[in-house]
Design an enzyme around this catalytic site. Structure first.
Site: not given
Ligand code: IMP
Ligand code: MG
Length: 436
Positions: A154, A156
């Protein structure tokens, strides 16, 4: 009754990971029985601190071994769907499927050496202790007991702080390059949805520049990374000759047959409903926010970067839009299936994306699955779930976009980019041990 249910649901269920809470509860028993808080002021009665921590260690390890056996039993049950539910399923009804067994006792011993869990006399084994033990067990399983072929990350909170970008100085950069050097493929599977390479370059330039200039990587290893943006909507491959080191890959080269069936009309209808629900929330909750509509997503973002939407309002918005979409009958594809979507709280904003990370990770598995990973895309084979690890920060069920990856790969749940660095070091350590 209804409202009581709603309060319980809205305030509790989606904010708890039942498996972790259950393990925490089991470990609390030996903590209460064997930890010796009085030891700090009472050294009489033959009391011995190291004995008490040894005893706690032994009891915790036994519990982890018992859970390990229960997970093994659950795996046997999941292979035979016609059988009665496993004991673990009865005890933890939300438990899902496991792609690998989990060496929990060994993982506990590893984390206990790092975190001194059994030496604590006032603070019982915590949610984070258990989360990190599960991560370690998963890493052990995909390295020592299997072979890791694909790591997806992922963006952020996992690779960089929320809303920031991956700078050249980030300690994550050399670690991802090390994975590529070991021929582990890498996918950045982010919700951030942009149609052009320059926007992804802005977020990931530290890593992309380092890959371009690395002398440790062969040209083929450089092609071992792809960016999957908007959960499962935009694919970019590494391209040393392109202006931003990335080249957009047309959808027809990577959409799976199921994804190709999502009709444009179904997508537009779903986003229309989501947009209307989000507008209602902005109005009803008086959010200091505007609506951002994209071709594959719609979101609520603060009107001004200095404004913060309260966490409760973000969560309410996610739950409202999610329920509205679940109950709606529009937004269907040609087979009359509802187009999959992912509504989530991004920390400062709320987005509804078409598809979710299970599709995004799945595309990475297909892309790299064929032997010539540098272009033919969804070819013959695919990397299997037990050979894939997705690393992310959002795993609490309602509106957590990394959670969706659990249906197609093993996962590790981190809480900050610093934890990702530690996890990658652990991974490198286990991979090295396997080789030696
Ligand atoms: P992730 O943690 O890498 O999955 O990124 C999630 C964040 O990306 C969200 O919180 C948003 O701030 C941002 N974002 C930008 N564009 C989009 C989009 O189209 N859909 C979802 N999130 C987006
Ligand atoms: Mg994230």
């Amino acid at each position: 009754m209804t409202s009581r249910y709603r309060v319980e649901y809205a305030l509790k269920t989606h904010r708890r990971d039942q498996f972790i809470e259950w393990i925490k509860g089991l470990l609390a028993v030996p903590f209460v029985l064997y930890s010796q808080p009085t030891g700090i002021f009472d050294e009489t009665n033959g009391f011995n601190i190291s004995q008490s921590s040894e005893e706690a260690h032994r009891r915790y390890a036994e519990i982890m071994r018992d859970i390990e056996v229960m997970v093994d039993d659950h795996i046997t049950h999941q292979l035979d769907a016609s059988r009665v539910p496993s004991k673990l399923k009865l005890l933890v009804p939300t438990i899902g499927n496991f792609f690998t067994r989990l060496p929990l006792e060994a993982a506990f011993k590893f984390q206990d050496r790092k975190r001194y869990i059994s030496s604590r006399r006032f603070v019982s084994p915590s949610f984070n202790d258990v989360r990190l033990i599960l991560n370690t067990a998963q890493l052990m399983a995909v390295t020592t007991h299997g072979t890791l072929r694909l790591a997806t990350f992922d963006g952020d909170v996992t690779l960089y702080d929320d809303g920031e970008s991956l700078e050249p100085s980030s300690p994550v950069v050399p670690r991802i390059i090390d994975l590529l050097r070991k021929n582990v493929k890498v996918g950045i599977v982010t919700a951030a949805g942009y149609t052009t390479a320059d926007r992804y370059y802005a977020r990931l330039h530290g890593l992309l520049d380092a890959i371009a200039s690395s002398t440790a990587l062969t040209p083929q290893q450089r092609q071992g990374i792809i960016i999957m943006g908007g959960e499962a909507n935009y694919l970019f491959e590494f391209s040393p000759s392109s202006p931003h080191l990335l080249a957009s890959v047309p959808r027809e080269r990577w959409l799976t047959p199921e994804m190709a069936a999502w009709s444009d009309a179904g997508i537009a209808a779903l986003l229309d409903i989501a947009e209307a629900a989000l507008r209602d929330c902005v109005k009803n909750l008086n959010l200091p926010a505007t609506i951002m509509r994209k071709d594959r997503a719609v979101g609520v973002v603060p009107r001004d970067p200095s404004l913060r939407i309260p966490r409760e309002s973000l969560e309410e918005t996610v739950l409202v839009v999610q329920k509205t979409l679940e109950l709606s009958t529009r937004g269907r594809d040609f087979e009359n299936q509802v187009v999959p979507f992912c509504a989530f709280n991004g920390g400062r904003d709320v987005f509804v994306d078409i598809g979710d990370k299970s599709w995004g990770v799945s595309v990475c598995q297909a892309w790299f699955g064929s032997d010539d990973s540098n272009g033919t895309g969804a070819g013959a084979g695919r990397i299997r779930p037990e050979q894939t690890l997705h690393v992310g920060d959002q795993f609490l069920s309602a509106g957590s976009n990394d959670f969706k990856a659990r249906s197609v790969s093993t996962t590790a749940w981190i809480a900050s980019p610093a934890e990702t660095v530690e996890l990658l070091d652990e991974l490198a350590d286990f991979m090295g041990k396997k080789l030696s």
